[in-house]
Design a protein around this motif. Sequence first.
Motif, PDB file in Angstrom:
ATOM      1  N   ALA A  34      -2.869  -1.383   3.151  1.00  0.00           N
ATOM      2  CA  ALA A  34      -3.832  -1.774   4.182  1.00  0.00           C
ATOM      3  C   ALA A  34      -5.231  -1.713   3.592  1.00  0.00           C
ATOM      4  CB  ALA A  34      -3.737  -0.840   5.383  1.00  0.00           C
ATOM      5  N   GLY A  35      -6.078  -2.599   4.109  1.00  0.00           N
ATOM      6  CA  GLY A  35      -7.498  -2.467   3.836  1.00  0.00           C
ATOM      7  C   GLY A  35      -7.966  -2.984   2.495  1.00  0.00           C
ATOM      8  N   THR A  36      -9.319  -3.049   2.394  1.00  0.00           N
ATOM      9  CA  THR A  36      -9.934  -3.573   1.177  1.00  0.00           C
ATOM     10  C   THR A  36     -10.934  -2.578   0.601  1.00  0.00           C
ATOM     11  OG1 THR A  36     -11.466  -4.724   2.649  1.00  0.00           O
ATOM     12  CG2 THR A  36      -9.659  -6.019   1.721  1.00  0.00           C
ATOM     13  N   THR A  37     -11.939  -2.177   1.400  1.00  0.00           N
ATOM     14  CA  THR A  37     -12.923  -1.205   0.917  1.00  0.00           C
ATOM     15  C   THR A  37     -13.059  -0.098   1.956  1.00  0.00           C
ATOM     16  OG1 THR A  37     -14.843  -2.217   1.999  1.00  0.00           O
ATOM     17  CG2 THR A  37     -14.230  -3.077  -0.181  1.00  0.00           C
ATOM     18  N   THR A  38     -13.638   1.022   1.512  1.00  0.00           N
ATOM     19  CA  THR A  38     -13.749   2.192   2.374  1.00  0.00           C
ATOM     20  C   THR A  38     -14.543   1.900   3.642  1.00  0.00           C
ATOM     21  OG1 THR A  38     -13.732   3.505   0.379  1.00  0.00           O
ATOM     22  CG2 THR A  38     -14.461   4.637   2.373  1.00  0.00           C
ATOM     23  N   ASN A  39     -15.521   1.011   3.549  1.00  0.00           N
ATOM     24  CA  ASN A  39     -16.398   0.804   4.705  1.00  0.00           C
ATOM     25  C   ASN A  39     -16.105  -0.481   5.464  1.00  0.00           C
ATOM     26  OD1 ASN A  39     -17.265  -0.911   2.761  1.00  0.00           O
ATOM     27  ND2 ASN A  39     -19.427  -0.296   2.783  1.00  0.00           N
ATOM     28  N   THR A  40     -14.850  -0.939   5.379  1.00  0.00           N
ATOM     29  CA  THR A  40     -14.453  -2.138   6.132  1.00  0.00           C
ATOM     30  C   THR A  40     -13.238  -1.827   7.001  1.00  0.00           C
ATOM     31  OG1 THR A  40     -15.188  -3.516   4.287  1.00  0.00           O
ATOM     32  CG2 THR A  40     -13.738  -4.558   5.908  1.00  0.00           C
ATOM     33  N   VAL A  41     -13.301  -2.213   8.270  1.00  0.00           N
ATOM     34  CA  VAL A  41     -12.112  -2.130   9.130  1.00  0.00           C
ATOM     35  C   VAL A  41     -11.067  -3.083   8.549  1.00  0.00           C
ATOM     36  CG1 VAL A  41     -11.190  -2.599  11.444  1.00  0.00           C
ATOM     37  CG2 VAL A  41     -13.479  -1.582  11.184  1.00  0.00           C
ATOM     38  N   PRO A  42      -9.857  -2.598   8.267  1.00  0.00           N
ATOM     39  CA  PRO A  42      -8.865  -3.453   7.600  1.00  0.00           C
ATOM     40  C   PRO A  42      -8.486  -4.670   8.441  1.00  0.00           C
ATOM     41  CG  PRO A  42      -8.140  -1.164   7.586  1.00  0.00           C
ATOM     42  CD  PRO A  42      -9.358  -1.224   8.464  1.00  0.00           C
ATOM     43  N   ALA A  43      -8.587  -5.839   7.840  1.00  0.00           N
ATOM     44  CA  ALA A  43      -8.186  -7.068   8.520  1.00  0.00           C
ATOM     45  C   ALA A  43      -6.701  -7.318   8.371  1.00  0.00           C
ATOM     46  CB  ALA A  43      -8.953  -8.252   7.937  1.00  0.00           C
ATOM     47  N   SER A  44      -6.102  -6.742   7.330  1.00  0.00           N
ATOM     48  CA  SER A  44      -4.671  -6.974   7.156  1.00  0.00           C
ATOM     49  C   SER A  44      -4.003  -5.739   6.575  1.00  0.00           C
ATOM     50  CB  SER A  44      -4.424  -8.188   6.263  1.00  0.00           C
ATOM     51  OG  SER A  44      -4.760  -7.877   4.939  1.00  0.00           O
ATOM     52  N   ALA A  45      -2.717  -5.680   6.822  1.00  0.00           N
ATOM     53  CA  ALA A  45      -1.897  -4.570   6.327  1.00  0.00           C
ATOM     54  C   ALA A  45      -0.476  -5.090   6.219  1.00  0.00           C
ATOM     55  CB  ALA A  45      -1.963  -3.383   7.294  1.00  0.00           C
ATOM     56  N   GLY A  46       0.334  -4.353   5.517  1.00  0.00           N
ATOM     57  CA  GLY A  46       1.717  -4.813   5.391  1.00  0.00           C
ATOM     58  C   GLY A  46       2.642  -3.670   5.056  1.00  0.00           C
ATOM     59  N   LEU A  47       3.907  -3.838   5.385  1.00  0.00           N
ATOM     60  CA  LEU A  47       4.884  -2.855   4.953  1.00  0.00           C
ATOM     61  C   LEU A  47       6.208  -3.524   4.635  1.00  0.00           C
ATOM     62  CD1 LEU A  47       6.588  -0.725   7.674  1.00  0.00           C
ATOM     63  CD2 LEU A  47       5.033  -2.533   8.322  1.00  0.00           C
ATOM     64  N   ALA A  48       6.923  -2.879   3.711  1.00  0.00           N
ATOM     65  CA  ALA A  48       8.273  -3.312   3.381  1.00  0.00           C
ATOM     66  C   ALA A  48       9.233  -2.295   3.976  1.00  0.00           C
ATOM     67  CB  ALA A  48       8.449  -3.387   1.872  1.00  0.00           C
ATOM     68  N   VAL A  49      10.403  -2.784   4.424  1.00  0.00           N
ATOM     69  CA  VAL A  49      11.381  -1.923   5.086  1.00  0.00           C
ATOM     70  C   VAL A  49      12.752  -2.131   4.446  1.00  0.00           C
ATOM     71  CG1 VAL A  49      12.421  -1.289   7.298  1.00  0.00           C
ATOM     72  CG2 VAL A  49      10.107  -2.228   7.246  1.00  0.00           C
ATOM     73  N   ASP A  50      13.407  -1.018   4.146  1.00  0.00           N
ATOM     74  CA  ASP A  50      14.762  -1.033   3.569  1.00  0.00           C
ATOM     75  C   ASP A  50      15.723  -0.495   4.622  1.00  0.00           C
ATOM     76  OD1 ASP A  50      16.289  -0.527   0.548  1.00  0.00           O
ATOM     77  OD2 ASP A  50      17.060   0.557   2.285  1.00  0.00           O
ATOM     78  N   VAL A  51      16.754  -1.283   4.968  1.00  0.00           N
ATOM     79  CA  VAL A  51      17.731  -0.914   5.993  1.00  0.00           C
ATOM     80  C   VAL A  51      19.120  -0.855   5.366  1.00  0.00           C
ATOM     81  CG1 VAL A  51      18.746  -1.570   8.221  1.00  0.00           C
ATOM     82  CG2 VAL A  51      16.349  -2.103   7.744  1.00  0.00           C
ATOM     83  N   ARG A  52      19.860   0.207   5.642  1.00  0.00           N
ATOM     84  CA  ARG A  52      21.243   0.338   5.139  1.00  0.00           C
ATOM     85  C   ARG A  52      22.172   0.665   6.306  1.00  0.00           C
ATOM     86  NH1 ARG A  52      20.997  -0.442  -0.693  1.00  0.00           N
ATOM     87  NH2 ARG A  52      18.738  -0.597  -0.920  1.00  0.00           N
ATOM     88  N   VAL A  53      23.289  -0.062   6.387  1.00  0.00           N
ATOM     89  CA  VAL A  53      24.191   0.062   7.548  1.00  0.00           C
ATOM     90  C   VAL A  53      25.652   0.026   7.116  1.00  0.00           C
ATOM     91  CG1 VAL A  53      22.605  -1.074   9.161  1.00  0.00           C
ATOM     92  CG2 VAL A  53      24.185  -2.450   7.810  1.00  0.00           C
ATOM     93  N   LEU A  54      26.509   0.652   7.935  1.00  0.00           N
ATOM     94  CA  LEU A  54      27.947   0.610   7.654  1.00  0.00           C
ATOM     95  C   LEU A  54      28.634  -0.546   8.367  1.00  0.00           C
ATOM     96  CD1 LEU A  54      29.012   4.381   7.762  1.00  0.00           C
ATOM     97  CD2 LEU A  54      28.915   2.885   5.758  1.00  0.00           C
ATOM     98  N   SER A  55      27.977  -1.121   9.379  1.00  0.00           N
ATOM     99  CA  SER A  55      28.659  -2.183  10.143  1.00  0.00           C
ATOM    100  C   SER A  55      27.704  -3.355  10.379  1.00  0.00           C
ATOM    101  CB  SER A  55      29.152  -1.652  11.490  1.00  0.00           C
ATOM    102  OG  SER A  55      28.041  -1.388  12.321  1.00  0.00           O
ATOM    103  N   VAL A  56      28.300  -4.532  10.564  1.00  0.00           N
ATOM    104  CA  VAL A  56      27.520  -5.724  10.886  1.00  0.00           C
ATOM    105  C   VAL A  56      26.833  -5.539  12.234  1.00  0.00           C
ATOM    106  CG1 VAL A  56      27.669  -8.193  11.382  1.00  0.00           C
ATOM    107  CG2 VAL A  56      28.973  -7.236   9.481  1.00  0.00           C
ATOM    108  N   ALA A  57      27.506  -4.823  13.153  1.00  0.00           N
ATOM    109  CA  ALA A  57      26.912  -4.596  14.485  1.00  0.00           C
ATOM    110  C   ALA A  57      25.592  -3.839  14.340  1.00  0.00           C
ATOM    111  CB  ALA A  57      27.885  -3.816  15.367  1.00  0.00           C
ATOM    112  N   GLU A  58      25.571  -2.831  13.476  1.00  0.00           N
ATOM    113  CA  GLU A  58      24.336  -2.077  13.262  1.00  0.00           C
ATOM    114  C   GLU A  58      23.279  -2.941  12.573  1.00  0.00           C
ATOM    115  OE1 GLU A  58      23.959   0.471  15.343  1.00  0.00           O
ATOM    116  OE2 GLU A  58      23.016   1.577  13.689  1.00  0.00           O
ATOM    117  N   GLN A  59      23.722  -3.764  11.645  1.00  0.00           N
ATOM    118  CA  GLN A  59      22.780  -4.649  10.946  1.00  0.00           C
ATOM    119  C   GLN A  59      22.113  -5.590  11.954  1.00  0.00           C
ATOM    120  OE1 GLN A  59      24.620  -6.787   7.656  1.00  0.00           O
ATOM    121  NE2 GLN A  59      22.822  -6.354   6.393  1.00  0.00           N
ATOM    122  N   ASP A  60      22.915  -6.095  12.900  1.00  0.00           N
ATOM    123  CA  ASP A  60      22.380  -6.992  13.943  1.00  0.00           C
ATOM    124  C   ASP A  60      21.460  -6.241  14.900  1.00  0.00           C
ATOM    125  OD1 ASP A  60      23.796  -9.039  12.823  1.00  0.00           O
ATOM    126  OD2 ASP A  60      25.422  -9.025  14.293  1.00  0.00           O
TER     127      ASP A  60
END
Length: 386
Positions: free
Chosen positions: A242-268
Amino acid sequence: MAAPAGALTTARFEAALPAMLADLEQLVTCESPSADRAAVAASAEVVARQGAAALGVAGERLVVDGSTHLRWRFGAGRRRALVLGHHDTVWPLGSLATHPWSLRDGIATGPGCFDMKAGVVQAFHALAALRADGHDLDGVTVLVTGDEEIGSPSSEALIRQEARGCDAAFVLEASADGGALKTGRKGASIYEIEVHGRAAHAGLEPEKGVNAGIELAHQVLAIAALADPAQATTVTPSVLRAGTTTNTVPASAGLAVDVRVLSVAEQDRVDRAVRALRTTVAGARTTVSGGPNRPPLSPDSSAALFSLAREVAGRLGLPPLEGVTVGGASDGNFTAGEGVPTLDGLGAVGGGAHADDEHVRVAEMPGRTALLAGLLATVLEGGGRG
Ligand SMILES: [Zn+2]
């Protein structure tokens, strides 16, 4: 004429061990990080040479989106067995300088030796022995791909196509602890969530901004809450920014997510929930990309082949085989997803996949090779169908 049963012994592959280690050294010393298409192409040449020597015919080089995969297809009729491996690694170019190839006290080391170049070597030597004994390889496909470690974006369709209709898929990924086979694998989903806000001077007029970083914090907690320990479903926010410089309200941010499941139902379930997440900070927006990457490999998919493997191991005098379900996904998830009986983790015994202590226990290579050869011989003779 097929040789009598029992010819595919561990002792036979012990005699082949020096040649197997020479092949392994060649593969490991040709670095092949998945994202470096030129390096993967060079590594594919080494695999092509070794495969041609073992199988008696040149493989097809299949370049998809720049990644080089190799395929040997025996016979034009019904597909019986898929032998599946990959020759890319997670190790960047130059890793040999810090993690050189070495062979000492029965331990081989070097980038990708365990995951899974030793498995490729074992597969070629098992198939070479079957060929030498006059086994009919019609219906066998050998596929060695070049982008497994980045989720197989360019080889998934090929893997699914070659698996479809087979009696068995044998995956040469490294074994679990102590040589255990991977009889179950969790499915995996990958998401990238982009948070859009609005920049403003953090000192002069912060109230005019929309803080994407604060929205990111809400998203991280909401996403982590989608995990379900009772179902063994893990949902891990991993890369955050997130963010660019200390004195700027961040205009954008991002996250990556890793999901692990035992069933297709949980994946859905997790997929629907990720897409339904609301924003909390007024004026913030999110966009979601990604989704299910590999379906789960359920123990049902491996049960028949696993009991066959235990039988073959017993015949060979190997220690009793264990089977475990692991969190890491592989291309075996795709073959199981096609409804094909799949046995994974048939490759090397050792440890330290993706880690500094990656290593192969050399003394186990002949037994593992004999195990694969025995499995293939049984399936090709029409046995072991579950
Ligand atoms: Zn691997």
